[in-house]
Scaffold this motif. Sequence first.
Motif, PDB file in Angstrom:
ATOM      1  N   GLY A 174       0.823  -1.205   0.000  1.00  0.00           N
ATOM      2  CA  GLY A 174       0.000   0.000   0.000  1.00  0.00           C
ATOM      3  C   GLY A 174       0.860   1.259   0.000  1.00  0.00           C
ATOM      4  N   ALA A 175       0.470   2.228  -0.802  1.00  0.00           N
ATOM      5  CA  ALA A 175       1.215   3.489  -0.880  1.00  0.00           C
ATOM      6  C   ALA A 175       0.842   4.367   0.310  1.00  0.00           C
ATOM      7  N   LYS A 176       1.851   5.009   0.880  1.00  0.00           N
ATOM      8  CA  LYS A 176       1.605   5.857   2.047  1.00  0.00           C
ATOM      9  C   LYS A 176       1.983   7.312   1.793  1.00  0.00           C
ATOM     10  N   ARG A 177       2.211   7.646   0.560  1.00  0.00           N
ATOM     11  CA  ARG A 177       2.520   9.019   0.180  1.00  0.00           C
ATOM     12  C   ARG A 177       1.202   9.710  -0.169  1.00  0.00           C
ATOM     13  N   TYR A 178       0.531  10.214   0.839  1.00  0.00           N
ATOM     14  CA  TYR A 178      -0.812  10.747   0.685  1.00  0.00           C
ATOM     15  C   TYR A 178      -0.796  12.164   0.131  1.00  0.00           C
ATOM     16  N   LYS A 179      -0.473  12.280  -1.110  1.00  0.00           N
ATOM     17  CA  LYS A 179      -0.488  13.571  -1.798  1.00  0.00           C
ATOM     18  C   LYS A 179      -1.220  13.369  -3.116  1.00  0.00           C
ATOM     19  N   ARG A 180      -2.029  14.330  -3.455  1.00  0.00           N
ATOM     20  CA  ARG A 180      -2.767  14.261  -4.710  1.00  0.00           C
ATOM     21  C   ARG A 180      -1.800  14.100  -5.876  1.00  0.00           C
ATOM     22  N   HIS A 181      -0.685  14.785  -5.783  1.00  0.00           N
ATOM     23  CA  HIS A 181       0.317  14.711  -6.840  1.00  0.00           C
ATOM     24  C   HIS A 181       0.804  13.268  -7.028  1.00  0.00           C
ATOM     25  N   ALA A 182       0.966  12.512  -5.939  1.00  0.00           N
ATOM     26  CA  ALA A 182       1.431  11.120  -6.028  1.00  0.00           C
ATOM     27  C   ALA A 182       0.409  10.256  -6.765  1.00  0.00           C
ATOM     28  N   VAL A 183      -0.881  10.490  -6.488  1.00  0.00           N
ATOM     29  CA  VAL A 183      -1.928   9.729  -7.158  1.00  0.00           C
ATOM     30  C   VAL A 183      -1.984  10.096  -8.644  1.00  0.00           C
ATOM     31  N   GLU A 184      -1.902  11.377  -8.945  1.00  0.00           N
ATOM     32  CA  GLU A 184      -1.901  11.829 -10.341  1.00  0.00           C
ATOM     33  C   GLU A 184      -0.675  11.296 -11.078  1.00  0.00           C
ATOM     34  N   GLN A 185       0.453  11.301 -10.382  1.00  0.00           N
ATOM     35  CA  GLN A 185       1.697  10.807 -10.988  1.00  0.00           C
ATOM     36  C   GLN A 185       1.542   9.335 -11.354  1.00  0.00           C
ATOM     37  N   HIS A 186       0.927   8.570 -10.457  1.00  0.00           N
ATOM     38  CA  HIS A 186       0.734   7.148 -10.764  1.00  0.00           C
ATOM     39  C   HIS A 186      -0.227   6.978 -11.945  1.00  0.00           C
ATOM     40  N   SER A 187      -1.294   7.769 -11.982  1.00  0.00           N
ATOM     41  CA  SER A 187      -2.277   7.617 -13.067  1.00  0.00           C
ATOM     42  C   SER A 187      -1.667   7.913 -14.433  1.00  0.00           C
ATOM     43  N   ASN A 188      -0.573   8.660 -14.471  1.00  0.00           N
ATOM     44  CA  ASN A 188       0.104   8.961 -15.732  1.00  0.00           C
ATOM     45  C   ASN A 188       1.316   8.073 -15.993  1.00  0.00           C
ATOM     46  N   SER A 189       1.616   7.153 -15.076  1.00  0.00           N
ATOM     47  CA  SER A 189       2.826   6.339 -15.204  1.00  0.00           C
ATOM     48  C   SER A 189       2.666   5.232 -16.244  1.00  0.00           C
TER      49      SER A 189
END
Length: 186
Positions: A54-69
């Motif tokens: 589970g990812a624990k980097r709770y930043k919107r940017h981290a979620v957006e970054q993953h969605s574009n990976s």
Amino acid sequence: MKDKFQHKWIHDEMSFCKTTGFWWLVFKEGKGMYYIICKKHNILTSGLNFYITGAKRYKRHAVEQHSNSANHHKGITCEITRGVSVFHKEHEERLRVGEEIQIKAFMAAYWIMKYEIPFKLVSILSLTQKLGVNDLKYFNHKGQGSLQEIFLLFGETLYKNIITDTNSSMAYSLLVDDVTDISVQW
């Protein structure tokens, strides 16, 4: 101040995949965020196993970054292929049955040879398929050349075994039955 997961992210546009129709972001209290498509297909995320820990980097940017990976897009491709492609499903099924089909087909060929039944391997395989052994449809060696090679291979193997046994024995005997049956003549 420690970052906290924002539950609104789950229903945000960024966590919805228009291609698959899935909401891919999942949050488990005390564990972290999971990228469900990546978890489903065991795809490493940013070099880490976020689908396990589970990812624990709770930043919107981290979620957006993953969605574009690239990994996320790889997961989407796996999901689409798995759900849509008949060819992919058949390929996976062939890999799953593997050598098992070859063994079943060769057992049928051996049975035909043992009981001296005329060259009917394709008919026997069709019958067994109708009786519920559906995996035999993946046996692709039903041409006359392949069937002849199978039977010649069995004959050669039996011949070599007999020669080896004969050469290693001190003595052997032969039983020859040369009785002529004329009951079919008038």
